[in-house]
Design an enzyme around this catalytic site. Structure first.
Site, PDB file in Angstrom:
ATOM      1  N   GLY A  55       0.936   2.899   6.475  1.00 54.12           N
ATOM      2  CA  GLY A  55      -0.520   2.841   6.643  1.00 54.12           C
ATOM      3  C   GLY A  55      -0.992   1.414   6.847  1.00 54.12           C
ATOM      4  CB  ALA A  56       0.702  -1.527   8.200  1.00 54.66           C
ATOM      5  CB  SER A 114      -7.152   0.508   8.770  1.00 52.76           C
ATOM      6  OG  SER A 114      -7.097   1.543   7.822  1.00 52.76           O
ATOM      7  N   GLY A 115      -7.283  -1.385   6.470  1.00 49.54           N
ATOM      8  CA  GLY A 115      -7.544  -1.525   5.039  1.00 49.54           C
ATOM      9  C   GLY A 115      -6.499  -2.312   4.272  1.00 49.54           C
ATOM     10  CG  LEU A 116      -6.299  -1.221   0.264  1.00 51.42           C
ATOM     11  CD1 LEU A 116      -6.002  -0.359  -0.957  1.00 51.42           C
ATOM     12  CD2 LEU A 116      -7.094  -2.450  -0.152  1.00 51.42           C
ATOM     13  N   GLY A 117      -3.340  -1.714   3.670  1.00 48.01           N
ATOM     14  CA  GLY A 117      -2.028  -1.851   4.307  1.00 48.01           C
ATOM     15  C   GLY A 117      -2.027  -3.019   5.284  1.00 48.01           C
ATOM     16  CB  SER A 143      -6.581   5.955  -6.620  1.00 47.51           C
ATOM     17  OG  SER A 143      -7.924   6.221  -6.969  1.00 47.51           O
ATOM     18  CE1 TYR A 191      -7.141   9.545  -2.519  1.00 44.97           C
ATOM     19  CE2 TYR A 191      -8.581   9.143  -4.387  1.00 44.97           C
ATOM     20  CZ  TYR A 191      -7.769   8.664  -3.370  1.00 44.97           C
ATOM     21  OH  TYR A 191      -7.579   7.301  -3.217  1.00 44.97           O
TER      22      TYR A 191
HETATM   23  N1  LIG Z   1     -10.159   1.658  -0.665  1.00 43.23           N
HETATM   24  C1  LIG Z   1     -10.252   2.016  -1.929  1.00 43.23           C
HETATM   25  O1  LIG Z   1     -11.286   1.785  -2.589  1.00 43.23           O
HETATM   26  C2  LIG Z   1      -9.092   2.686  -2.608  1.00 43.23           C
HETATM   27  C3  LIG Z   1      -9.237   3.023  -3.959  1.00 43.23           C
HETATM   28  C4  LIG Z   1      -8.174   3.591  -4.615  1.00 43.23           C
HETATM   29  C5  LIG Z   1      -6.984   3.823  -3.947  1.00 43.23           C
HETATM   30  N2  LIG Z   1      -6.875   3.526  -2.620  1.00 43.23           N
HETATM   31  C6  LIG Z   1      -5.593   3.822  -1.959  1.00 43.23           C
HETATM   32  O2  LIG Z   1      -5.241   2.745  -1.108  1.00 43.23           O
HETATM   33  C7  LIG Z   1      -4.389   3.222  -0.072  1.00 43.23           C
HETATM   34  C8  LIG Z   1      -4.795   2.615   1.251  1.00 43.23           C
HETATM   35  O3  LIG Z   1      -6.071   3.108   1.605  1.00 43.23           O
HETATM   36  P1  LIG Z   1      -7.201   2.203   2.268  1.00 43.23           P
HETATM   37  O4  LIG Z   1      -8.305   2.097   1.286  1.00 43.23           O
HETATM   38  O5  LIG Z   1      -6.622   1.007   2.852  1.00 43.23           O
HETATM   39  O6  LIG Z   1      -7.719   3.222   3.396  1.00 43.23           O
HETATM   40  P2  LIG Z   1      -7.664   3.169   4.998  1.00 43.23           P
HETATM   41  O7  LIG Z   1      -8.289   1.929   5.515  1.00 43.23           O
HETATM   42  O8  LIG Z   1      -8.229   4.484   5.429  1.00 43.23           O
HETATM   43  O9  LIG Z   1      -6.109   3.130   5.311  1.00 43.23           O
HETATM   44  C9  LIG Z   1      -5.312   4.275   5.132  1.00 43.23           C
HETATM   45  C10 LIG Z   1      -4.081   4.091   5.966  1.00 43.23           C
HETATM   46  O10 LIG Z   1      -3.238   5.255   5.793  1.00 43.23           O
HETATM   47  C11 LIG Z   1      -2.885   5.716   7.078  1.00 43.23           C
HETATM   48  N3  LIG Z   1      -2.550   7.141   7.083  1.00 43.23           N
HETATM   49  C12 LIG Z   1      -3.332   8.188   6.771  1.00 43.23           C
HETATM   50  N4  LIG Z   1      -2.655   9.341   6.966  1.00 43.23           N
HETATM   51  C13 LIG Z   1      -1.417   8.995   7.398  1.00 43.23           C
HETATM   52  C14 LIG Z   1      -0.273   9.721   7.796  1.00 43.23           C
HETATM   53  N5  LIG Z   1      -0.258  11.061   7.824  1.00 43.23           N
HETATM   54  N6  LIG Z   1       0.829   9.046   8.190  1.00 43.23           N
HETATM   55  C15 LIG Z   1       0.824   7.695   8.218  1.00 43.23           C
HETATM   56  N7  LIG Z   1      -0.232   6.944   7.884  1.00 43.23           N
HETATM   57  C16 LIG Z   1      -1.353   7.594   7.475  1.00 43.23           C
HETATM   58  C17 LIG Z   1      -4.077   5.394   7.960  1.00 43.23           C
HETATM   59  O11 LIG Z   1      -3.717   5.453   9.324  1.00 43.23           O
HETATM   60  P3  LIG Z   1      -4.808   5.586  10.505  1.00 43.23           P
HETATM   61  O12 LIG Z   1      -5.250   4.192  10.821  1.00 43.23           O
HETATM   62  O13 LIG Z   1      -4.012   6.212  11.591  1.00 43.23           O
HETATM   63  O14 LIG Z   1      -5.909   6.456   9.991  1.00 43.23           O
HETATM   64  C18 LIG Z   1      -4.394   3.989   7.480  1.00 43.23           C
HETATM   65  O15 LIG Z   1      -3.520   3.064   8.049  1.00 43.23           O
HETATM   66  C19 LIG Z   1      -4.456   4.737  -0.141  1.00 43.23           C
HETATM   67  O16 LIG Z   1      -3.275   5.225  -0.733  1.00 43.23           O
HETATM   68  C20 LIG Z   1      -5.659   5.010  -1.036  1.00 43.23           C
HETATM   69  O17 LIG Z   1      -5.521   6.219  -1.767  1.00 43.23           O
HETATM   70  C21 LIG Z   1      -7.919   2.942  -1.937  1.00 43.23           C
END
Ligand SMILES: NC(=O)c1ccc[n+]([C@@H]2O[C@H](COP(=O)([O-])OP(=O)(O)OC[C@H]3O[C@@H](n4cnc5c(N)ncnc54)[C@H](OP(=O)(O)O)[C@@H]3O)[C@@H](O)[C@H]2O)c1
Length: 317
Positions: free
Chosen positions: A20-21, A23-26, A148, A173
């Protein structure tokens, strides 16, 4: 003192796969690792978004950035990706199980699992299992699984893991994020048991750790609202916006778990302020259900069975 990205030790010579690199945290995790010299593999389901991420990261990277097609909602794709890693590199120092989806309406993965349990937990369970042989080749390798604060509200509903009888998108979730931390701890237990039986590598055994970002401004919330159409939640996110920190800050706990020499095997890291919603990395409490060895072992066994049901077990050479 606050631990920041500038505390990351030199990563030259290390190979990291970040799921998941795109966007976001990745993306921020990949940026920080690459800028400290690691070779970073962006494991993404969209080649176009992965390429866009690579172009964004290249100017500050001090190591190569490679792409890997990886759809965690398709176990065949997961196994193809692991085989590709074995063929291309034959080793792995860092696996960051980061990708995730949050609270969509009930949807299924390619093999018919509930999307959040399937993507967030099962896909990473299968990926890690398949990549362990590559991690074993590198002393001091680490697996970091991103959970999370939702873990604290989660329950592993072994009678209905796939939400077939009743689906609540937030419960699903929370269950998947509780599964993430339970998996990370159980993996460490199993690695500990191996270490009792054998000799450690030059710099020690594989470590398994977990981290959560608190509240971070990423695509997670807008994507969740777009999928569910929950306008009330969109409003709530707008009102809560001052609480959210940047994606770069949110990525620090997983970067700490991945690189800090003082991070502990089986450790769990999150932000240190506002009840874990924001701040700098620190050790944070683990949901009681994940501390229960019975629950963890049951989850492991069920996960193995579910993965095996869909695909013959394949290991990297
Ligand atoms: N942001 C927060 O406040 C928060 C809080 C608690 C936990 N988290 C955790 O942090 C992690 C990263 O999330 P984020 O906040 O950075 O959200 P994000 O910006 O939506 O990034 C999510 C990443 O996961 C990828 N992804 C989703 N489904 C996938 C699949 N089937 N196969 C491969 N990649 C997939 C997305 O790809 P696409 O670009 O293709 O969509 C995107 O690169 C998650 O595990 C989330 O549960 C986040």
């Amino acid at each position: 003192m606050a631990w920041t990205a500038s505390d990351i030790p030199d990563q030259s010579g290390r190979l990291a796969l970040v799921t998941g690199a795109s966007s976001g945290l990745g993306l921020e995790t990949a940026r920080a690792l690459a800028s400290h010299g690691a070779t970073v593999v962006l494991g993404c389901r969209s080649r176009a978004r992965a390429e866009a991420a690579r172009q964004e990261l290249l100017p500050t990277a001090h190591g190569p950035i490679d792409l890997l097609d990886l759809d965690l909602a398709d176990l065949e794709s997961v196994h193809r990706a692991a085989a590709e890693m074995a063929e291309r590199y034959g080793r792995l120092d860092l696996l960051i199980n980061n990708a995730g989806v949050m609270a969509p309406p009930r949807r299924l993965t390619r093999q018919g699992f509930e999307l959040q349990f399937g993507t967030n937990h099962l896909g990473h369970f299968a990926l890690t299992s398949a990549l362990l042989p590559l991690l074993r080749r590198r002393p001091g390798a680490r697996v970091v699984t991103v959970t999370s604060g939702a873990q604290y509200f989660g329950r592993l509903d072994f009678d209905d893991l796939q939400g077939e009888r009743g689906y609540d998108r937030w419960k699903a979730y929370a269950q998947s994020k509780l599964a993430n931390v339970a998996f990370a701890l159980e993996l460490q237990q199993r690695l500990n048991a191996e270490s009792v039986a054998g000799e450690p590598g030059e710099s020690g055994w594989i470590l398994s750790l977990a981290a959560h970002p608190g509240l971070a401004r990423t695509n997670l919330q807008p994507d969740s609202v777009a999928a569910s159409g929950a306008r009330f939640e969109a409003l709530a996110y707008r009102l809560m916006d001052p609480l959210f920190q940047s994606a770069a800050m949110g990525a620090l706990p997983q970067l700490f778990a991945a690189t800090a020499p003082e991070a502990e095997p089986g450790g769990h890291y999150g932000p240190n302020q506002w009840g874990g919603m924001r701040g700098w990395p620190t050790a944070v409490r683990i949901a009681p259900a994940a501390l229960d060895p019975g629950q963890r072992q049951r989850l492991w066994q069920v996960s193995e069975e579910l993965v095996a049901q869909t695909l013959p077990t394949r290991h990297c050479p």
